[in-house]
Enzyme design. Structure first.
Site, PDB file in Angstrom:
ATOM      1  N   GLY A 177       0.629  -4.850   1.079  1.00  0.00           N
ATOM      2  CA  GLY A 177      -0.561  -4.922   0.236  1.00  0.00           C
ATOM      3  C   GLY A 177      -0.294  -5.632  -1.088  1.00  0.00           C
ATOM      4  N   GLU A 187       4.647  -4.897   7.498  1.00  0.00           N
ATOM      5  CA  GLU A 187       3.933  -3.791   8.142  1.00  0.00           C
ATOM      6  C   GLU A 187       4.432  -3.493   9.547  1.00  0.00           C
ATOM      7  OE1 GLU A 187       2.540  -6.171   6.354  1.00  0.00           O
ATOM      8  OE2 GLU A 187       1.096  -5.280   4.950  1.00  0.00           O
ATOM      9  N   ALA A 221       0.875  -1.175   0.000  1.00  0.00           N
ATOM     10  CA  ALA A 221       0.000   0.000   0.000  1.00  0.00           C
ATOM     11  C   ALA A 221       0.911   1.225   0.000  1.00  0.00           C
ATOM     12  CB  ALA A 221      -0.880  -0.025   1.247  1.00  0.00           C
ATOM     13  N   GLU A 228      -0.678  -9.148  -0.333  1.00  0.00           N
ATOM     14  CA  GLU A 228      -2.102  -9.397  -0.047  1.00  0.00           C
ATOM     15  C   GLU A 228      -2.932  -9.399  -1.326  1.00  0.00           C
ATOM     16  OE1 GLU A 228      -1.709  -6.184   2.885  1.00  0.00           O
ATOM     17  OE2 GLU A 228      -2.789  -7.478   4.269  1.00  0.00           O
TER      18      GLU A 228
HETATM   19  N1  CAA Z   1       4.606   3.183  -0.666  1.00  0.00           N
HETATM   20  C1  CAA Z   1       5.012   4.336  -1.227  1.00  0.00           C
HETATM   21  N2  CAA Z   1       6.158   4.468  -1.935  1.00  0.00           N
HETATM   22  C2  CAA Z   1       6.941   3.387  -2.034  1.00  0.00           C
HETATM   23  C3  CAA Z   1       6.600   2.156  -1.463  1.00  0.00           C
HETATM   24  C4  CAA Z   1       5.358   2.068  -0.759  1.00  0.00           C
HETATM   25  N3  CAA Z   1       4.901   0.914  -0.220  1.00  0.00           N
HETATM   26  N4  CAA Z   1       7.568   1.272  -1.725  1.00  0.00           N
HETATM   27  C5  CAA Z   1       8.493   1.928  -2.438  1.00  0.00           C
HETATM   28  N5  CAA Z   1       8.117   3.209  -2.638  1.00  0.00           N
HETATM   29  C6  CAA Z   1       8.839   4.253  -3.363  1.00  0.00           C
HETATM   30  C7  CAA Z   1      10.038   4.731  -2.593  1.00  0.00           C
HETATM   31  O1  CAA Z   1       9.661   5.685  -1.618  1.00  0.00           O
HETATM   32  C8  CAA Z   1      10.886   5.303  -3.700  1.00  0.00           C
HETATM   33  O2  CAA Z   1      10.371   6.565  -4.050  1.00  0.00           O
HETATM   34  P1  CAA Z   1      11.376   7.827  -4.263  1.00  0.00           P
HETATM   35  O3  CAA Z   1      12.201   7.422  -5.453  1.00  0.00           O
HETATM   36  O4  CAA Z   1      10.439   8.956  -4.526  1.00  0.00           O
HETATM   37  O5  CAA Z   1      12.173   7.942  -3.012  1.00  0.00           O
HETATM   38  C9  CAA Z   1      10.614   4.370  -4.858  1.00  0.00           C
HETATM   39  O6  CAA Z   1       9.389   3.706  -4.548  1.00  0.00           O
HETATM   40  C10 CAA Z   1      11.679   3.298  -5.025  1.00  0.00           C
HETATM   41  O7  CAA Z   1      11.827   2.642  -3.784  1.00  0.00           O
HETATM   42  P2  CAA Z   1      13.274   2.408  -3.084  1.00  0.00           P
HETATM   43  O8  CAA Z   1      14.230   3.481  -3.480  1.00  0.00           O
HETATM   44  O9  CAA Z   1      13.031   2.184  -1.638  1.00  0.00           O
HETATM   45  O10 CAA Z   1      13.703   1.049  -3.827  1.00  0.00           O
HETATM   46  P3  CAA Z   1      14.677  -0.069  -3.263  1.00  0.00           P
HETATM   47  O11 CAA Z   1      14.889  -1.006  -4.417  1.00  0.00           O
HETATM   48  O12 CAA Z   1      15.872   0.521  -2.605  1.00  0.00           O
HETATM   49  O13 CAA Z   1      13.851  -0.849  -2.125  1.00  0.00           O
HETATM   50  C11 CAA Z   1      11.886  -1.923  -1.199  1.00  0.00           C
HETATM   51  C12 CAA Z   1      12.715  -1.593  -2.456  1.00  0.00           C
HETATM   52  C13 CAA Z   1      12.670  -2.871  -0.314  1.00  0.00           C
HETATM   53  C14 CAA Z   1      10.624  -2.609  -1.684  1.00  0.00           C
HETATM   54  C15 CAA Z   1      11.562  -0.614  -0.425  1.00  0.00           C
HETATM   55  O14 CAA Z   1      11.067   0.334  -1.337  1.00  0.00           O
HETATM   56  C16 CAA Z   1      10.549  -0.801   0.666  1.00  0.00           C
HETATM   57  O15 CAA Z   1      10.871  -1.312   1.713  1.00  0.00           O
HETATM   58  N6  CAA Z   1       9.286  -0.388   0.398  1.00  0.00           N
HETATM   59  C17 CAA Z   1       8.226  -0.457   1.390  1.00  0.00           C
HETATM   60  C18 CAA Z   1       7.718  -1.875   1.558  1.00  0.00           C
HETATM   61  C19 CAA Z   1       6.619  -1.915   2.604  1.00  0.00           C
HETATM   62  O16 CAA Z   1       6.835  -1.597   3.758  1.00  0.00           O
HETATM   63  N7  CAA Z   1       5.412  -2.331   2.182  1.00  0.00           N
HETATM   64  C20 CAA Z   1       4.268  -2.377   3.075  1.00  0.00           C
HETATM   65  C21 CAA Z   1       3.465  -1.124   2.969  1.00  0.00           C
HETATM   66  S1  CAA Z   1       2.203  -1.009   4.178  1.00  0.00           S
HETATM   67  C22 CAA Z   1       0.969  -1.974   3.595  1.00  0.00           C
HETATM   68  O17 CAA Z   1       1.031  -2.508   2.513  1.00  0.00           O
HETATM   69  C23 CAA Z   1      -0.211  -2.093   4.515  1.00  0.00           C
HETATM   70  C24 CAA Z   1      -1.199  -3.121   4.132  1.00  0.00           C
HETATM   71  O18 CAA Z   1      -1.345  -4.134   4.750  1.00  0.00           O
HETATM   72  C25 CAA Z   1      -2.042  -2.940   3.024  1.00  0.00           C
END
Ligand code: CAA
Length: 287
Positions: free
Chosen positions: A138, A161, A95, A141
């Site tokens: 998400g 999360e 998400a 999911e």
């Molecule tokens: N939401 C918003 N933006 C996101 C995102 C997310 N879930 N995941 C990645 N992005 C964005 C980053 O902020 C980044 O944007 P900018 O270039 O503007 O900074 C861009 O995507 C590229 O991401 P990274 O530079 O972080 O890429 P990476 O290859 O170094 O890392 C990753 C990849 C490990 C997936 C890392 O991006 C990450 O940890 N993302 C978050 C994963 C996460 O926590 N997901 C759960 C979200 S909460 C949820 O989903 C709740 C639910 O139950 C529904």
């Protein structure tokens, strides 16, 4: 009457945009398009999450566009099965954290944050999820809402999360536990540990793993296979298998028996059994 092959060719045609629109149903005016949709040979709708700069994070507009396209394909006779995949580096990184960051409880509660995604699990047409790269939060999911789930060998699944001070909110604690069991689901949800493709296969999260770069073709072949069968029968299979997670064994068996008997009201059941006896391919008509 056209034979099945001819009907499918007519229904699916060669690669084409939906109803003449290059990218499927249009995004609302002023909204950036975040999905790419096409209907390909064999009557398969292919929907790709297309927000690569944010690793296909599932923001509100993307969600509305996915659900809008799925809704359109539910009633489109040209589409008999769907493949859901991601463009760019991954399926989806979750998400949209930035979109959620400023919300408080009343806003999340009143706005039913992420609840609209539940519609995915009520679709009648079979959906094949095709994961490459990350399917996190998400993203994992959403993948688990698909009926069939396949991935490429570098895929990574996770529910991180807890690292954000929250919990899965699109079914992760429930669907993951039912898919892989309590031990692994707890491990993943409590530590954020990611599962690789082989472990995902071993634990029952996915049914097939393809070499890197071949997961979409693999998913497409699977969708085309399912698309050849009777749609009402496929919908009954979906309902029965999905109900196994919700009903007691006795209730589930009763549902299955009723649906099984219901197939005897279909021409397709008669055709399938007659074709077997006559040693020829069945010509299903979705009736
Ligand atoms: N939401 C918003 N933006 C996101 C995102 C997310 N879930 N995941 C990645 N992005 C964005 C980053 O902020 C980044 O944007 P900018 O270039 O503007 O900074 C861009 O995507 C590229 O991401 P990274 O530079 O972080 O890429 P990476 O290859 O170094 O890392 C990753 C990849 C490990 C997936 C890392 O991006 C990450 O940890 N993302 C978050 C994963 C996460 O926590 N997901 C759960 C979200 S909460 C949820 O989903 C709740 C639910 O139950 C529904």
């Amino acid at each position: 009457m056209l034979a099945l092959g001819a009907r499918l060719a007519r229904a699916g045609g060669a690669r084409r945009g939906l109803r003449g629109l290059a990218g499927g149903t249009p995004a609302p005016p002023g909204e950036e398009r975040m999905v790419a949709a096409e209907v390909v040979e064999g009557g398969v709708g292919v929907l790709r999450l297309d927000r690569p700069k944010a690793l296909n994070a599932l923001c509100g507009p993307l969600m509305r566009q996915v659900l809008g396209q799925m809704r359109a394909w539910e009633v489109d006779p040209a589409v008999r099965a769907v493949v859901l995949a991601g463009k760019g580096k991954c399926f989806a990184a979750g998400a949209d954290i930035k979109e959620m960051a400023a919300l408080d409880f009343p806003e999340a509660h009143k706005g039913a944050l992420l609840e609209a995604w539940d519609e995915m699990s009520r679709l009648k047409k079979p959906v094949v999820g095709a994961v490459h790269g990350y399917a996190l939060g998400g993203g994992c999911e959403l993948a688990m809402m698909c009926d069939l789930l396949v991935c490429s060998e570098e895929a990574k699944f996770g529910q991180p999360e807890i690292l954000l001070g929250t919990i899965p909110g699109m079914g992760g604690t429930q669907r993951l536990t039912r898919a892989v069991g309590k031990a692994l689901a707890m491990d993943m949800c409590l530590t954020g540990r990611r599962l690789g493709a082989e472990e995902a296969l071993r634990s029952g999260l996915v049914s097939r793993v393809f070499p890197t770069g071949e997961h979409e073709e693999g998913a497409l072949a699977l969708a085309r296979e399912v698309a050849k069968f009777s749609l009402p029968v496929a919908a009954m299979v979906k309902e029965c298998v999905n109900s196994a997670h919700e009903l007691s064994l006795a209730e589930g068996l009763r549902l299955e028996k009723r649906q099984f008997w219901s197939t005897f009201a279909l021409d397709d059941r008669k055709e399938g059994m007659t074709a077997f006896a006559e040693k020829r391919p069945a010509d299903f008509r979705d009736r």
